[in-house]
Design a protein around this motif. Structure first.
Motif, PDB file in Angstrom:
ATOM      1  N   GLU A   1       0.853  -1.188   0.000  1.00  0.00           N
ATOM      2  CA  GLU A   1       0.000   0.000   0.000  1.00  0.00           C
ATOM      3  C   GLU A   1       0.892   1.243   0.000  1.00  0.00           C
ATOM      4  OE1 GLU A   1      -3.192   1.227  -0.228  1.00  0.00           O
ATOM      5  OE2 GLU A   1      -2.204   3.130   0.140  1.00  0.00           O
TER       6      GLU A   1
ATOM      7  N   PHE B   1     -23.300   5.756  -1.557  1.00  0.00           N
ATOM      8  CA  PHE B   1     -24.717   5.474  -1.858  1.00  0.00           C
ATOM      9  C   PHE B   1     -25.054   4.048  -1.466  1.00  0.00           C
ATOM     10  CE2 PHE B   1     -24.459   9.148  -4.225  1.00  0.00           C
ATOM     11  CZ  PHE B   1     -23.538   9.043  -5.258  1.00  0.00           C
ATOM     12  N   SER B   2     -24.044   3.216  -1.442  1.00  0.00           N
ATOM     13  CA  SER B   2     -24.285   1.802  -1.167  1.00  0.00           C
ATOM     14  C   SER B   2     -24.320   1.575   0.327  1.00  0.00           C
ATOM     15  CB  SER B   2     -23.166   0.942  -1.753  1.00  0.00           C
ATOM     16  OG  SER B   2     -22.996   1.216  -3.101  1.00  0.00           O
TER      17      SER B   2
ATOM     18  N   MET C   1     -11.500  -0.901  -8.687  1.00  0.00           N
ATOM     19  CA  MET C   1     -11.784   0.318  -9.445  1.00  0.00           C
ATOM     20  C   MET C   1     -10.940   0.388 -10.728  1.00  0.00           C
ATOM     21  SD  MET C   1     -13.582   3.125  -8.927  1.00  0.00           S
ATOM     22  CE  MET C   1     -13.718   4.700  -9.742  1.00  0.00           C
TER      23      MET C   1
ATOM     24  N   LEU D   1     -18.125  -1.596  -5.279  1.00  0.00           N
ATOM     25  CA  LEU D   1     -17.326  -2.470  -4.415  1.00  0.00           C
ATOM     26  C   LEU D   1     -17.743  -3.934  -4.525  1.00  0.00           C
ATOM     27  CD1 LEU D   1     -17.137  -0.307  -1.186  1.00  0.00           C
ATOM     28  CD2 LEU D   1     -15.214  -1.035  -2.607  1.00  0.00           C
TER      29      LEU D   1
HETATM   30  C1  LIG Z   1     -16.516   9.666  -3.850  1.00  0.00           C
HETATM   31  C2  LIG Z   1     -16.712   8.228  -4.172  1.00  0.00           C
HETATM   32  C3  LIG Z   1     -17.848   7.589  -3.752  1.00  0.00           C
HETATM   33  C4  LIG Z   1     -18.046   6.239  -4.036  1.00  0.00           C
HETATM   34  N1  LIG Z   1     -19.180   5.642  -3.601  1.00  0.00           N
HETATM   35  C5  LIG Z   1     -19.351   4.324  -3.819  1.00  0.00           C
HETATM   36  C6  LIG Z   1     -20.520   3.657  -3.332  1.00  0.00           C
HETATM   37  O1  LIG Z   1     -21.410   4.245  -2.742  1.00  0.00           O
HETATM   38  N2  LIG Z   1     -20.619   2.323  -3.557  1.00  0.00           N
HETATM   39  C7  LIG Z   1     -19.667   1.601  -4.210  1.00  0.00           C
HETATM   40  O2  LIG Z   1     -19.819   0.396  -4.335  1.00  0.00           O
HETATM   41  N3  LIG Z   1     -18.576   2.214  -4.712  1.00  0.00           N
HETATM   42  C8  LIG Z   1     -18.395   3.544  -4.544  1.00  0.00           C
HETATM   43  N4  LIG Z   1     -17.294   4.179  -5.063  1.00  0.00           N
HETATM   44  C9  LIG Z   1     -16.442   3.474  -6.046  1.00  0.00           C
HETATM   45  C10 LIG Z   1     -15.397   2.503  -5.495  1.00  0.00           C
HETATM   46  O3  LIG Z   1     -16.034   1.455  -4.816  1.00  0.00           O
HETATM   47  C11 LIG Z   1     -14.361   3.150  -4.608  1.00  0.00           C
HETATM   48  O4  LIG Z   1     -13.582   4.034  -5.383  1.00  0.00           O
HETATM   49  C12 LIG Z   1     -13.415   2.153  -3.913  1.00  0.00           C
HETATM   50  O5  LIG Z   1     -12.564   2.854  -3.065  1.00  0.00           O
HETATM   51  C13 LIG Z   1     -12.591   1.341  -4.907  1.00  0.00           C
HETATM   52  O6  LIG Z   1     -11.814   0.427  -4.175  1.00  0.00           O
HETATM   53  P1  LIG Z   1     -10.413  -0.121  -4.707  1.00  0.00           P
HETATM   54  O7  LIG Z   1      -9.852  -0.953  -3.602  1.00  0.00           O
HETATM   55  O8  LIG Z   1     -10.573  -0.720  -6.036  1.00  0.00           O
HETATM   56  O9  LIG Z   1      -9.511   1.182  -4.946  1.00  0.00           O
HETATM   57  P2  LIG Z   1      -9.043   2.322  -3.933  1.00  0.00           P
HETATM   58  O10 LIG Z   1      -9.986   2.490  -2.818  1.00  0.00           O
HETATM   59  O11 LIG Z   1      -8.737   3.500  -4.780  1.00  0.00           O
HETATM   60  O12 LIG Z   1      -7.713   1.732  -3.304  1.00  0.00           O
HETATM   61  C14 LIG Z   1      -6.515   1.655  -4.049  1.00  0.00           C
HETATM   62  C15 LIG Z   1      -5.350   1.679  -3.062  1.00  0.00           C
HETATM   63  O13 LIG Z   1      -4.141   1.458  -3.792  1.00  0.00           O
HETATM   64  C16 LIG Z   1      -3.144   2.331  -3.308  1.00  0.00           C
HETATM   65  N5  LIG Z   1      -2.182   2.539  -4.401  1.00  0.00           N
HETATM   66  C17 LIG Z   1      -2.328   3.292  -5.508  1.00  0.00           C
HETATM   67  N6  LIG Z   1      -1.238   3.186  -6.291  1.00  0.00           N
HETATM   68  C18 LIG Z   1      -0.385   2.345  -5.666  1.00  0.00           C
HETATM   69  C19 LIG Z   1       0.911   1.837  -5.977  1.00  0.00           C
HETATM   70  N7  LIG Z   1       1.532   2.169  -7.103  1.00  0.00           N
HETATM   71  N8  LIG Z   1       1.506   1.011  -5.087  1.00  0.00           N
HETATM   72  C20 LIG Z   1       0.873   0.648  -3.935  1.00  0.00           C
HETATM   73  N9  LIG Z   1      -0.361   1.101  -3.598  1.00  0.00           N
HETATM   74  C21 LIG Z   1      -0.988   1.927  -4.455  1.00  0.00           C
HETATM   75  C22 LIG Z   1      -3.904   3.595  -2.932  1.00  0.00           C
HETATM   76  O14 LIG Z   1      -3.184   4.355  -1.989  1.00  0.00           O
HETATM   77  C23 LIG Z   1      -5.199   3.031  -2.380  1.00  0.00           C
HETATM   78  O15 LIG Z   1      -5.164   2.830  -0.990  1.00  0.00           O
HETATM   79  C24 LIG Z   1     -17.069   5.525  -4.776  1.00  0.00           C
HETATM   80  C25 LIG Z   1     -15.910   6.184  -5.185  1.00  0.00           C
HETATM   81  C26 LIG Z   1     -15.726   7.523  -4.897  1.00  0.00           C
HETATM   82  C27 LIG Z   1     -14.463   8.213  -5.361  1.00  0.00           C
END
Ligand SMILES: Cc1cc2nc3c(=O)[nH]c(=O)nc-3n(C[C@H](O)[C@H](O)[C@H](O)COP(=O)(O)OP(=O)(O)OC[C@H]3O[C@@H](n4cnc5c(N)ncnc54)[C@H](O)[C@@H]3O)c2cc1C
Length: 465
Positions: free
Chosen positions: A34, A52-53, A371, A382
């Motif tokens: 991370e 929203f979820s 994402m 998610l």
């Molecule tokens: C404002 C907002 C509201 C949302 N609301 C919802 C909702 O209501 N319901 C829903 O289902 N989804 C929602 N989403 C969409 C999605 O579920 C979220 O963005 C979620 O955080 C995605 O999870 P993830 O683990 O794929 O990515 P992220 O949460 O973006 O996690 C990625 C992680 O990787 C780390 N990282 C990045 N680059 C590197 C690297 N090179 N090396 C090591 N670590 C790295 C980052 O620091 C981060 O901690 C929302 C998104 C946003 C932005």
């Protein structure tokens, strides 16, 4: 390849941590890198925004099982957490479990991924070579070997530029001091930047909607606050959404409130605006000139104190330069997934549940999940990501049957402008339609319905135009 090597997970966000939980359940050894100082670094950045979820869709099942062993009290399934609550009540306790705490390296950024001794052009002997993941921690570069890699690094931090056609506007770099990130904390941390000032919000996703409504609230206390909203499209109808018909009521409400705020005149909406250039005031003090053209080609300049660019995100593919990927040329999602989530075609973000076979790349054992797997499409949920990593963990453990049985059930959205099309074509792409409640705490009946005629509708767009 040595099976003693860990499966490397890039990113300690919700999907990366869920991946680690599923891998552990399958007897595989995860190692999570991370970049942030703490898990959930991206979610913390938008911690002031309410999802929203409801919780039932926000918690992965394998993660919940780990947490329950540690005496965790699950949040009420119907509550809507903020990003900060998602971190505090779910991600932090999950990362602190005995099983995961020793398998997560925070403060460690992944710089690149390749295969041991093989650049991208080398084919002979490629299969079976371990992956080399180059990391940076405390200024030191360390290469780590893995038997497989799941890139769950999200897209946060890689915002689309504000100019037209995917490029930056003229002088966008010089205008940085006037540009806020995609989701500023208007009513909290960043209040001083917006109170009594003139703001321009650019974009037509839910990030834009969230910021606009926060500005409307701010304006009630700070009457001098002016709000302009610029969109490239002709109509904001898609963002106004399905109202009462939306399967995620919080999202329906957001759209309805935004529509009312525009109708009341609290927000000035400019349609069909292509932002072309910025003009920084002489001496760097004062309002920024923002010039663009409308559909008719007529030029127009606005003068504002701050610009919120909420034009969506794109995946960072640079660190994957040496991996053989198969990506959709438009969306930059895995090739089979791309057409199903193309935001140009699917306004509701409907996507059938999909697993390992849809997410695989020519380099076996490498996957983009969460994402980032949606590339430039803003509609990821998610629950979809949790099902992705369940299926991949099963495949890596050799359980092809479980890997292929992709299951998901989400509430239907009330809005979709285009039909997803031929179910047979989607199935031909290797996407299953079975459902069965593999997420959250809900068991689901098989269902193949939804706004686009598929089993897994409902998505949230967090950016885009
Ligand atoms: C404002 C907002 C509201 C949302 N609301 C919802 C909702 O209501 N319901 C829903 O289902 N989804 C929602 N989403 C969409 C999605 O579920 C979220 O963005 C979620 O955080 C995605 O999870 P993830 O683990 O794929 O990515 P992220 O949460 O973006 O996690 C990625 C992680 O990787 C780390 N990282 C990045 N680059 C590197 C690297 N090179 N090396 C090591 N670590 C790295 C980052 O620091 C981060 O901690 C929302 C998104 C946003 C932005």
């Amino acid at each position: 390849m040595s099976t003693d090597l860990p499966v490397i997970v890039i990113g300690g966000g919700p999907v990366g941590l869920a991946a680690a939980a599923h891998l552990l359940e399958r007897g595989l050894e995860p190692l999570v890198f991370e970049a942030g100082d703490e898990v959930g670094a991206a979610v913390r950045d938008w911690g002031h925004v309410r999802l929203f979820s409801p919780w039932r869709y926000d918690v992965d099942v394998a993660a919940a099982r780990l947490l329950e062993e540690s005496g965790w009290t699950p949040p009420a399934p119907d509550g809507l957490p903020t990003g900060a609550e998602l971190v505090e009540r779910y991600l932090e306790p999950l990362a602190a479990t005995r099983q995961l705490s020793t398998r997560i390296r925070t403060g460690t950024r992944v710089l690149a991924v390749t295969r041991q001794g093989m650049d991208k052009t080398r084919t002979v002997g490629r299969d079976g070579r371990p992956y080399v993941v180059r990391t940076m921690r405390d200024g030191r570069v360390v290469d780590v070997l893995g038997r497989a890699v799941l890139d769950a690094s999200g897209t946060w931090g890689h915002a689309n530029p504000l100019g037209p056609a995917g490029l930056g506007a003229v002088a966008e770099d010089v205008a940085m001091p006037w540009l806020a990130g995609p989701l500023p904390d208007v009513l909290g941390r960043d209040r001083g930047r917006f109170a009594g000032r003139c703001s321009l919000v650019v974009g037509m996703g839910h990030s834009a909607a969230n910021t606009l409504l926060a500005l409307v609230r701010l304006r009630e206390d700070e009457p001098g606050t002016e709000i302009t909203w610029a969109i490239r499209g002709r109509s904001p109808a898609r963002l106004y959404g399905g109202g009462d018909a939306d399967g995620l009521p919080a999202r329906g409400l957001l759209g309805a409130e935004l529509k009312a705020a525009v109708a009341s005149g609290a927000i000035t909406l400019i349609r069909e605006f292509a932002l072309v250039s910025f003009d920084v005031p002489p001496g760097g003090d004062g309002r920024l000139g923002v010039s663009g053209t409308g559909r008719d080609g007529v030029a127009r300049t606005l003068f504002v104190d701050v610009v919120v660019g909420a034009t969506g995100f794109r995946p960072d593919l640079d660190m994957l330069r040496e991996v053989r990927l198969s990506l959709d040329p438009a969306v930059e999602a895995p090739r089979q997934l791309g057409p199903m989530i193309d935001p140009d075609l699917h306004s509701c973000g409907t996507v059938p549940p999909h697993g390992e076979s849809v997410l695989a790349h020519p380099d076996a054992g490498f996957y983009i999940v969460g994402m980032k797997s949606y590339g430039r499409a803003p509609t990821f949920l998610l629950a979809t990501g949790y099902e992705q990593v369940r299926s991949i963990a099963a495949a890596l453990a050799g359980d092809t049957e479980a890997a292929g049985h992709v299951c998901l059930d989400l509430p239907a959205t009330g809005v979709c402008s285009v039909d997803l099309g031929d179910r047979a074509a989607v199935e031909a792409a290797g996407v299953g339609f079975a459902t069965g409640g593999a997420h959250g705490w809900s068991a689901a009946e098989p269902a193949v319905t939804g706004c686009c005629g598929t089993s897994q509708p409902a998505a949230v767009g967090v950016g885009g135009q």
